[in-house]
Write an enzyme that holds these catalytic residues in place. Structure first.
Site, PDB file in Angstrom:
ATOM      1  N   LYS A   1       0.844  -1.242   0.122  1.00 38.05           N
ATOM      2  CA  LYS A   1       0.053  -0.072  -0.037  1.00 38.05           C
ATOM      3  C   LYS A   1       0.778   1.321   0.013  1.00 38.05           C
ATOM      4  O   LYS A   1       0.604   2.292  -0.783  1.00 38.05           O
ATOM      5  CB  LYS A   1      -0.929  -0.205   1.517  1.00 38.05           C
ATOM      6  CG  LYS A   1      -2.141  -1.145   1.076  1.00 38.05           C
ATOM      7  CD  LYS A   1      -2.773  -1.333   2.226  1.00 38.05           C
ATOM      8  CE  LYS A   1      -3.706  -2.646   1.922  1.00 38.05           C
ATOM      9  NZ  LYS A   1      -4.648  -2.978   2.960  1.00 38.05           N
ATOM     10  N   GLN A  10      -4.793  -1.838   9.242  1.00 34.76           N
ATOM     11  CA  GLN A  10      -4.713  -3.197   8.515  1.00 34.76           C
ATOM     12  C   GLN A  10      -5.465  -3.949   9.587  1.00 34.76           C
ATOM     13  O   GLN A  10      -5.138  -4.054  10.717  1.00 34.76           O
ATOM     14  CB  GLN A  10      -3.225  -3.527   8.494  1.00 34.76           C
ATOM     15  CG  GLN A  10      -3.150  -4.754   7.667  1.00 34.76           C
ATOM     16  CD  GLN A  10      -3.640  -4.702   6.366  1.00 34.76           C
ATOM     17  OE1 GLN A  10      -3.660  -3.524   5.541  1.00 34.76           O
ATOM     18  NE2 GLN A  10      -3.999  -5.729   5.663  1.00 34.76           N
ATOM     19  N   ASP A  62     -11.100   2.832   3.769  1.00 34.01           N
ATOM     20  CA  ASP A  62     -11.725   1.359   3.495  1.00 34.01           C
ATOM     21  C   ASP A  62     -13.150   1.226   3.312  1.00 34.01           C
ATOM     22  O   ASP A  62     -13.568   0.038   2.746  1.00 34.01           O
ATOM     23  CB  ASP A  62     -11.151   0.619   4.835  1.00 34.01           C
ATOM     24  CG  ASP A  62      -9.868  -0.179   4.649  1.00 34.01           C
ATOM     25  OD1 ASP A  62      -9.551  -0.878   3.596  1.00 34.01           O
ATOM     26  OD2 ASP A  62      -9.514  -0.458   6.010  1.00 34.01           O
TER      27      ASP A  62
HETATM   28  N1  GUN Z   1      -7.460  -7.017   5.725  1.00 36.78           N
HETATM   29  C1  GUN Z   1      -7.519  -7.700   4.355  1.00 36.78           C
HETATM   30  N2  GUN Z   1      -8.311  -7.041   3.906  1.00 36.78           N
HETATM   31  C2  GUN Z   1      -8.294  -5.801   4.310  1.00 36.78           C
HETATM   32  C3  GUN Z   1      -8.798  -4.354   3.684  1.00 36.78           C
HETATM   33  O1  GUN Z   1      -9.175  -4.104   2.614  1.00 36.78           O
HETATM   34  N3  GUN Z   1      -8.558  -3.357   4.575  1.00 36.78           N
HETATM   35  C4  GUN Z   1      -7.984  -3.556   5.776  1.00 36.78           C
HETATM   36  N4  GUN Z   1      -7.945  -2.222   6.456  1.00 36.78           N
HETATM   37  N5  GUN Z   1      -7.536  -4.765   6.210  1.00 36.78           N
HETATM   38  C5  GUN Z   1      -7.468  -5.767   5.485  1.00 36.78           C
END
Ligand code: GUN
Length: 285
Positions: A53, A97, A120
């Protein structure tokens, strides 16, 4: 034999056009967009995702920060950090995350992120707005899945879409987006009986359960579009999807690979959502 949907290439194309957009916006706002990624603990998969990211931010021209906490961090301390990020005017997007350690309430953390910075799209206000079809930030993976389906040129209107899985991150929101695209929707989950007969009805099949090889070719209708969201590291040391690629590719018209399908799209959509928050927060329509 199915055509492979090259999610990696599509994601690169999207990030390249977002880079142009970010360059255009920079002088209008007087600063770059800014994303803070919060990582708790040292789960190797989460660490690798967050690295991806941050790297994508560098590519697109979004400033970013990785805020790391040990897995022993208290819920209170984490909530305080989110509050500080909410109040920090230069921060446009906050991503915590997941998963989080068991002693921290995921729901409290998601609720604490202000809606305007919820890149998100997990905050209940964004979830509710998506449900009602209002303007909102949509979750990254479902949004990426819709882009992949649209890239095939296959019309969604009136098609039977089957979603295998009902998670808050993928299954539920992608079902809403498929409904908005005028699909006839069937959602299955771990209690579903006779899964095979349901998946065989699908013109569009989205599988997001994290069970390697769950879907075999004989569970897929001829000509179906198959989107594999699963990504599990198996005993052979390789990444495997929820769909058995070889047998399914014989029946499907389009199929996503794992890796290189949905995964890169999630990150591209995170970049898109960050720029969307940045624009909204700066009143650029
Ligand atoms: N863990 C797995 N997929 C995601 C996501 O799309 N966003 C976040 N914040 N954590 C994740």
């Amino acid at each position: 034999m199915a055509q492979i949907i090259d999610g990696k290439q599509i994601a690169t194309d999207i990030k390249t056009s977002l880079k142009v957009e970010a360059e255009r916006l920079f002088p209008l706002v007087g600063r770059r967009a800014f994303l803070t990624v919060v990582l708790v603990g040292d789960d190797p998969a989460s660490r690798s995702y967050t690295r991806g990211k941050i790297k994508a931010c560098e590519f697109v021209g979004i400033d970013s920060d990785l805020l790391e906490f040990p897995s022993s961090v208290s819920e209170e301390e984490l909530l305080k950090a989110i509050e500080r990020l909410n109040e920090d005017d230069k921060v446009d997007g906050i991503l915590v995350q997941l998963p989080l350690p068991a002693h921290i309430s995921k729901q409290k953390v998601i609720d604490a992120i202000c809606r305007e910075k919820d890149v998100d799209g997990f905050h209940p206000l964004n979830v509710g707005r998506l449900d009602q079809g209002y303007d909102c930030i949509s979750p990254c993976t479902p949004k990426g899945i819709m882009r992949l389906i649209n890239s095939t040129g296959v019309e969604t209107e009136g098609k039977i879409a089957v979603v295998v899985g009902r998670s808050n991150i993928v299954g539920k929101p992608v079902a809403k987006l498929l409904l908005q695209a005028n699909c006839t929707l069937i959602q299955t989950h771990s209690h579903t009986r006779d899964l095979d007969s349901i998946t065989r009805m699908a013109d569009i099949l989205v599988v997001a359960v994290g069970k390697p090889g769950l879907i075999k070719g004989n569970m897929v209708k001829k000509g179906a579009v198959v989107i594999d969201v699963g990504i599990s590291r198996c005993e052979d040391g390789l990444l495997h999807g929820d769909v058995d690629f070889e047998s399914t590719a014989e029946n499907a018209s389009f199929i996503t690979p794992v890796p290189g399908g949905v995964g890169p799209m999630t990150i591209a959509m995170l970049m898109a959502n960050t720029l969307e928050c940045y624009k909204k927060r700066n009143n650029i329509l």
